[in-house]
Write a protein that holds these residues in place. Sequence first.
Motif, PDB file in Angstrom:
ATOM      1  N   VAL A 365      -7.530  -4.447  12.129  1.00 30.04           N
ATOM      2  CA  VAL A 365      -7.022  -3.134  12.544  1.00 30.04           C
ATOM      3  C   VAL A 365      -6.525  -2.385  11.309  1.00 30.04           C
ATOM      4  O   VAL A 365      -5.580  -2.826  10.645  1.00 30.04           O
ATOM      5  N   ALA A 366      -7.139  -1.261  11.008  1.00 29.92           N
ATOM      6  CA  ALA A 366      -6.805  -0.474   9.817  1.00 29.92           C
ATOM      7  C   ALA A 366      -5.865   0.664  10.182  1.00 29.92           C
ATOM      8  O   ALA A 366      -6.220   1.542  10.968  1.00 29.92           O
ATOM      9  N   VAL A 367      -4.646   0.624   9.636  1.00 34.58           N
ATOM     10  CA  VAL A 367      -3.679   1.703   9.807  1.00 34.58           C
ATOM     11  C   VAL A 367      -3.137   2.074   8.433  1.00 34.58           C
ATOM     12  O   VAL A 367      -3.457   1.443   7.429  1.00 34.58           O
ATOM     13  N   ARG A 368      -2.288   3.082   8.371  1.00 41.01           N
ATOM     14  CA  ARG A 368      -1.645   3.493   7.121  1.00 41.01           C
ATOM     15  C   ARG A 368      -0.155   3.220   7.225  1.00 41.01           C
ATOM     16  O   ARG A 368       0.427   3.343   8.301  1.00 41.01           O
ATOM     17  N   THR A 369       0.460   2.823   6.108  1.00 42.65           N
ATOM     18  CA  THR A 369       1.912   2.641   6.077  1.00 42.65           C
ATOM     19  C   THR A 369       2.488   3.375   4.875  1.00 42.65           C
ATOM     20  O   THR A 369       1.792   3.634   3.903  1.00 42.65           O
ATOM     21  N   GLY A 370       3.775   3.724   4.958  1.00 48.50           N
ATOM     22  CA  GLY A 370       4.443   4.398   3.849  1.00 48.50           C
ATOM     23  C   GLY A 370       4.988   5.742   4.289  1.00 48.50           C
ATOM     24  O   GLY A 370       5.192   5.989   5.480  1.00 48.50           O
ATOM     25  N   ASN A 371       5.220   6.621   3.301  1.00 46.31           N
ATOM     26  CA  ASN A 371       5.797   7.936   3.640  1.00 46.31           C
ATOM     27  C   ASN A 371       4.727   9.000   3.854  1.00 46.31           C
ATOM     28  O   ASN A 371       5.045  10.146   4.147  1.00 46.31           O
ATOM     29  N   HIS A 372       3.456   8.631   3.682  1.00 45.57           N
ATOM     30  CA  HIS A 372       2.321   9.507   4.004  1.00 45.57           C
ATOM     31  C   HIS A 372       2.351  10.815   3.211  1.00 45.57           C
ATOM     32  O   HIS A 372       1.944  11.868   3.709  1.00 45.57           O
ATOM     33  N   CYS A 373       2.848  10.734   1.970  1.00 47.46           N
ATOM     34  CA  CYS A 373       2.967  11.922   1.120  1.00 47.46           C
ATOM     35  C   CYS A 373       3.777  13.017   1.815  1.00 47.46           C
ATOM     36  O   CYS A 373       3.484  14.209   1.689  1.00 47.46           O
ATOM     37  N   ALA A 374       4.783  12.577   2.563  1.00 48.10           N
ATOM     38  CA  ALA A 374       5.686  13.511   3.253  1.00 48.10           C
ATOM     39  C   ALA A 374       7.108  12.986   3.113  1.00 48.10           C
ATOM     40  O   ALA A 374       7.838  12.819   4.092  1.00 48.10           O
ATOM     41  N   GLN A 375       7.506  12.734   1.862  1.00 54.89           N
ATOM     42  CA  GLN A 375       8.792  12.101   1.601  1.00 54.89           C
ATOM     43  C   GLN A 375       9.991  12.900   2.103  1.00 54.89           C
ATOM     44  O   GLN A 375      10.948  12.309   2.620  1.00 54.89           O
ATOM     45  N   PRO A 376       9.996  14.236   1.990  1.00 51.08           N
ATOM     46  CA  PRO A 376      11.180  14.963   2.465  1.00 51.08           C
ATOM     47  C   PRO A 376      11.517  14.728   3.932  1.00 51.08           C
ATOM     48  O   PRO A 376      12.688  14.556   4.281  1.00 51.08           O
ATOM     49  N   ILE A 377      10.518  14.696   4.823  1.00 54.21           N
ATOM     50  CA  ILE A 377      10.839  14.485   6.234  1.00 54.21           C
ATOM     51  C   ILE A 377      11.259  13.041   6.468  1.00 54.21           C
ATOM     52  O   ILE A 377      12.121  12.766   7.324  1.00 54.21           O
ATOM     53  N   MET A 378      10.707  12.094   5.703  1.00 55.43           N
ATOM     54  CA  MET A 378      11.146  10.707   5.828  1.00 55.43           C
ATOM     55  C   MET A 378      12.593  10.559   5.365  1.00 55.43           C
ATOM     56  O   MET A 378      13.390   9.840   5.979  1.00 55.43           O
ATOM     57  N   ASP A 379      12.941  11.249   4.289  1.00 55.57           N
ATOM     58  CA  ASP A 379      14.325  11.226   3.812  1.00 55.57           C
ATOM     59  C   ASP A 379      15.260  11.812   4.864  1.00 55.57           C
ATOM     60  O   ASP A 379      16.362  11.311   5.088  1.00 55.57           O
ATOM     61  N   GLN A 380      14.824  12.905   5.495  1.00 55.48           N
ATOM     62  CA  GLN A 380      15.651  13.509   6.556  1.00 55.48           C
ATOM     63  C   GLN A 380      15.891  12.516   7.689  1.00 55.48           C
ATOM     64  O   GLN A 380      17.008  12.438   8.241  1.00 55.48           O
ATOM     65  N   LEU A 381      14.867  11.742   8.038  1.00 56.89           N
ATOM     66  CA  LEU A 381      14.989  10.778   9.124  1.00 56.89           C
ATOM     67  C   LEU A 381      15.672   9.492   8.689  1.00 56.89           C
ATOM     68  O   LEU A 381      15.980   8.634   9.528  1.00 56.89           O
TER      69      LEU A 381
END
Length: 417
Positions: A365-381
């Motif tokens: 099963v191929a998925v993606r992990t990490g901040n998905h090049c969207a670090q600001p919203i991850m930091d907010q969360l």
Amino acid sequence: MNDLAIDRRSTFNAELVRQDFPILQQDVHGKPLVYLDNAATTQKPEAVIQAIVDYYRKDNSNVHRGAHALAERATDKFEQARVKVAGLINAAEPRQIIWTRGTSEGINLVAASWGRSQLREGDRILVSAMEHHSNIVPWQMIAAQMGATVEPIPVSNDGTLDLDALQGMLDARVRMVACGHVSNALGSVNPVEQIVLMAHSVGALCLIDGAQAMSHLQVDVQALDCDFYVFSAHKMFGPTGVGVLYGKAELLEAMPPYQGGGEMIETVSFAGTTYNQLPYKFEAGTPDIAGVIALGAAVDYLQSLDREGAERHEQELLEYAEAKARAMPGITLVGTSAKRTGVLSFLMDGTHPHDVGMLLDQQGVAVRTGNHCAQPIMDQLGIPGTVRASFCFYNTRADIDRLFEALTKAKQFLVEE
């Protein structure tokens, strides 16, 4: 039109469509591949692969310059691809379609060309807080050069852009509003029609990052009335290294060239240079000819499908996956706005996303992990990233079932004693 094409356009059938994608017919780690990383890149149908092969086997030549049969055939297919893309997004004219290397280069082109010629000290650029880094960093770079500022448009923790906050931020100093059509990290579908209207109400322009939208939604740039719309071929079943910048003709005409070189010129002398007309003014050097032609094949493929049926199928998949996630103890969904497409982003209690992704891969099963090049919203969360399963019309409920079977085994290995 053959019977198969008629069947596909009139009634969407995911199992039939899957047969067009050779890469899906393989095993990974001894398990049938379940590909759920479509937000990173979509797979390519045989027709797109064949278009690349045919160009190099039959038509390999530079475009626009050769006075021979190969060059004429290559140029015709290259420019026909421009016409096809213009038709796909309902651009008024093919000359409004600029070939780039992808969404990132399209945004960089606008930021550098429009920004250097139009921004002044004290100007403001508004960017949604859940943007991909490609729709943040180019604006920061040009703002630093020109004395402008880049300010985030607030997004709620469920992934909904705050239109009231945007309204309160708008004033005469705002020159550009940049926003994704669909969030790559959360799947939120932004109300881009309203955002464009709001930007225009204060005289600002609006750029829409459509990278995540093109494989899921039918886009009409004239109905949106956006000033710029950018996207990548590889996220809409075409090849990597090719993208599209759509712009209103009057804006593109007024913008200076982004790069210098062959093709983008009209006359060159050491006394001075004059530039080519649209779209060639922004297409310096030899382009990815095979990639552009293959993008044309991807457009043909999309147009051969029942797009509304495909959208319904994808929405049903997302709802099915979300219901299974809510029923599974220890899974927390990230991004739950009311209007979403294509993405199930989540965390598993007591685990790191990367560990979950590796164990899913071992089960095919191929998925993606990490901040998905969207670090600001991850930091907010307040999270390091998520596990992201992203769907496309060639996925099925069986793929979702395999995902959750694999998650159950991963949970047993990582969490339970």
